[in-house]
Structures are given as C-alpha cells and as structure tokens.
Motif scaffolding. Structure first.
Motif, short mmCIF file in Angstrom:
data_model
loop_
_atom_site.label_atom_id
_atom_site.label_comp_id
_atom_site.label_asym_id
_atom_site.label_seq_id
_atom_site.Cartn_x
_atom_site.Cartn_y
_atom_site.Cartn_z
N GLY A 64 51.67 32.48 48.63
CA GLY A 64 53.02 32.83 48.20
C GLY A 64 53.20 32.73 46.69
N TYR A 65 52.10 32.56 45.96
CA TYR A 65 52.16 32.50 44.50
C TYR A 65 52.25 33.93 43.96
CZ TYR A 65 50.88 27.55 44.15
OH TYR A 65 50.86 26.19 44.21
N THR A 66 52.71 34.03 42.74
CA THR A 66 52.80 35.30 42.06
C THR A 66 51.65 35.38 41.07
OG1 THR A 66 55.20 35.16 42.24
CG2 THR A 66 54.33 36.76 40.69
N TYR A 67 51.04 36.55 40.99
CA TYR A 67 49.93 36.70 40.06
C TYR A 67 49.99 38.08 39.42
CZ TYR A 67 47.66 39.25 43.87
OH TYR A 67 47.37 40.14 44.87
N ALA A 68 49.33 38.19 38.29
CA ALA A 68 49.34 39.45 37.56
C ALA A 68 48.02 39.61 36.82
CB ALA A 68 50.50 39.49 36.57
N PHE A 69 47.76 40.84 36.47
CA PHE A 69 46.62 41.15 35.60
C PHE A 69 47.21 41.66 34.30
CE2 PHE A 69 45.11 41.33 39.89
CZ PHE A 69 43.98 40.53 39.81
N VAL A 70 46.76 41.09 33.21
CA VAL A 70 47.29 41.42 31.90
C VAL A 70 46.19 42.13 31.11
CG1 VAL A 70 48.35 40.52 29.80
CG2 VAL A 70 48.75 39.36 31.99
N LEU A 71 46.50 43.35 30.70
CA LEU A 71 45.59 44.11 29.84
C LEU A 71 45.98 43.84 28.39
CD1 LEU A 71 45.67 47.41 31.87
CD2 LEU A 71 43.62 46.05 31.43
N VAL A 72 45.02 43.46 27.58
CA VAL A 72 45.30 43.10 26.19
C VAL A 72 44.49 44.00 25.26
CG1 VAL A 72 45.15 41.28 24.45
CG2 VAL A 72 45.74 40.70 26.81
N LYS A 73 45.19 44.56 24.27
CA LYS A 73 44.52 45.32 23.22
C LYS A 73 44.44 44.43 21.99
CE LYS A 73 45.37 49.69 22.74
NZ LYS A 73 45.97 51.01 22.42
N LYS A 87 39.96 33.94 23.08
CA LYS A 87 39.21 33.91 24.34
C LYS A 87 39.01 32.47 24.84
CE LYS A 87 36.77 38.24 23.61
NZ LYS A 87 35.48 38.87 23.30
N LYS A 88 38.77 31.56 23.92
CA LYS A 88 38.60 30.15 24.30
C LYS A 88 39.90 29.61 24.90
CE LYS A 88 37.19 25.65 22.67
NZ LYS A 88 36.99 24.75 21.57
N TYR A 100 38.05 39.17 31.75
CA TYR A 100 36.97 40.14 31.56
C TYR A 100 37.13 40.84 30.22
CZ TYR A 100 36.39 39.80 36.64
OH TYR A 100 36.20 39.34 37.90
N GLU A 101 36.02 41.11 29.57
CA GLU A 101 36.02 42.07 28.47
C GLU A 101 35.88 43.43 29.12
OE1 GLU A 101 32.96 41.14 25.66
OE2 GLU A 101 33.99 39.34 24.97
N VAL A 102 36.72 44.38 28.71
CA VAL A 102 36.71 45.70 29.34
C VAL A 102 36.60 46.79 28.28
CG1 VAL A 102 38.00 44.95 31.38
CG2 VAL A 102 39.25 45.78 29.39
N LEU A 103 36.23 47.97 28.73
CA LEU A 103 36.14 49.13 27.85
C LEU A 103 37.31 50.06 28.14
CD1 LEU A 103 32.33 49.87 28.30
CD2 LEU A 103 33.43 48.59 26.45
N GLY A 104 37.72 50.81 27.15
CA GLY A 104 38.83 51.74 27.32
C GLY A 104 39.92 51.46 26.30
N VAL A 108 40.63 43.35 26.86
CA VAL A 108 40.53 42.16 27.70
C VAL A 108 41.44 42.33 28.92
CG1 VAL A 108 40.81 39.63 27.79
CG2 VAL A 108 40.10 40.72 25.66
N LEU A 109 40.95 41.89 30.07
CA LEU A 109 41.74 41.86 31.30
C LEU A 109 41.82 40.40 31.74
CD1 LEU A 109 43.09 43.27 33.79
CD2 LEU A 109 40.82 43.27 34.82
N ILE A 110 43.04 39.92 31.93
CA ILE A 110 43.25 38.51 32.27
C ILE A 110 44.00 38.42 33.59
CG2 ILE A 110 44.20 36.31 31.47
CD1 ILE A 110 44.61 37.81 28.71
N GLY A 111 43.51 37.61 34.50
CA GLY A 111 44.23 37.29 35.73
C GLY A 111 45.01 36.01 35.50
N VAL A 112 46.31 36.05 35.76
CA VAL A 112 47.19 34.90 35.52
C VAL A 112 48.03 34.67 36.77
CG1 VAL A 112 48.98 33.94 34.00
CG2 VAL A 112 47.39 35.64 33.11
N PHE A 113 48.31 33.41 37.09
CA PHE A 113 49.16 33.13 38.25
C PHE A 113 50.25 32.13 37.91
CE2 PHE A 113 46.21 29.63 38.47
CZ PHE A 113 46.93 28.57 38.99
#
Length: 159
Positions: A64-73, A87-88, A100-104, A108-113
């Motif tokens: 029942g927690y809320t979570y999101a993925f945050v894309l960072v430029k 990053k640290k 994750y480090e991502v391309l596009g 950076v892609l971050i999972g946060v809850f």
C-alpha cells in the motif's frame, strides 16, 4: 567494460535462484545435474565476482506504499565531482530503491517510495531540490509492479 561470458550451468543456477532465491544448493544441483558442492562453488564464485546478488524485492504496491520513478536530466556542463556527489546522495538515501544511468533525453532513473503521496513528494523533493547538477526531472507515479529484478509478479495480472 569487458563483456563476461557465463557458462550454461551458471545461467541455469541464476535462473533457478531468480525463481526462488532461497533454493538450496542441493536442490539446484538435483535440477541441473550437478553436485551440491559444485553448485555451491559456482554460486559463491558468481557472488564473489559481483555477477550475482541475492536480495529481497519489496512489493510497494502490495504494502500500500506509493512509489515513483524519477527521470533526471543532468546539466551538460556539470563538473564530474558534482554528479558523483549527487549519485552518492541517491545511493545513501533510504527511500531510493533503484538507481540507473540511462541513455536518451534523461541521464538517471531513480525509484523512490513513501508511505503515501505526501511522503513520496517530500522524498522526491529532498533528492532533487537544491541539487546543482539537475537541469530538469519528470516523475512517473507507480501504479502496479508487474515484474521486478527480472521476476514476474504473475499475481499482479489478476486484478
């Protein structure tokens, strides 16, 4: 980074552990035709080399927690030390569950809850606001986990 090749037996061990990380070396051995000690040696070797991590995967949707993925430029002219500092901070934060480090368009892609939407919003703001290296970010609110760490959550398809 040099590509590493794993043996067919190593892949079979990994596949079984992905289905059940608590499966004994003896059971794995029975299923793939190796002795318990051979499986143990291979598993430990995979772990020591950093190829295999055995960990728990928390199902935020089930809790029942809320979570999101945050894309960072990241700002293009950001000094490397600022990026590493960011990053640290992400890695040390108790509310990030994936990074994750991502391309596009984003870097950076971050999972946060959080326990609820308000806490999730605070957690994201704590991670992003004030970071000199962040040019922009986008939040994608999680709805339901279907697969995590390569493990499909078949029960998530039921409702």
């Amino acid at each position: 980074m040099k590509k590493r090749k794993l043996s067919k037996k190593d892949w079979e061990i990994i596949k079984l552990l992905k289905k059940d990380a608590r499966m004994s070396d003896a059971e794995i051995g029975r299923r793939i035709g190796l002795s318990k000690s051979a499986v143990r040696w291979r598993r430990i070797n995979l772990q020591k080399r950093g190829y295999l991590l055995i960990s728990a995967y928390l199902r935020f949707d089930k809790l029942g927690y809320t979570y999101a993925f945050v894309l960072v430029k990241i700002k293009p002219d950001t000094p490397r030390n600022e990026i590493l500092k960011f990053k640290k901070a992400l890695m040390e934060n108790e509310h990030t569950f994936e990074i994750y480090e991502v391309l596009g368009d984003y870097n950076v892609l971050i999972g946060v809850f959080g326990e609820d939407v308000s806490e999730l919003k605070r957690n994201i703001q704590e991670l992003i606001i004030g970071q000199k290296c962040v040019q922009e970010y986008k939040v994608l609110l999680g709805a339901k986990s279907l697969k995590g760490l390569e493990v499909p959550f078949w029960d998530a398809l039921e409702d």
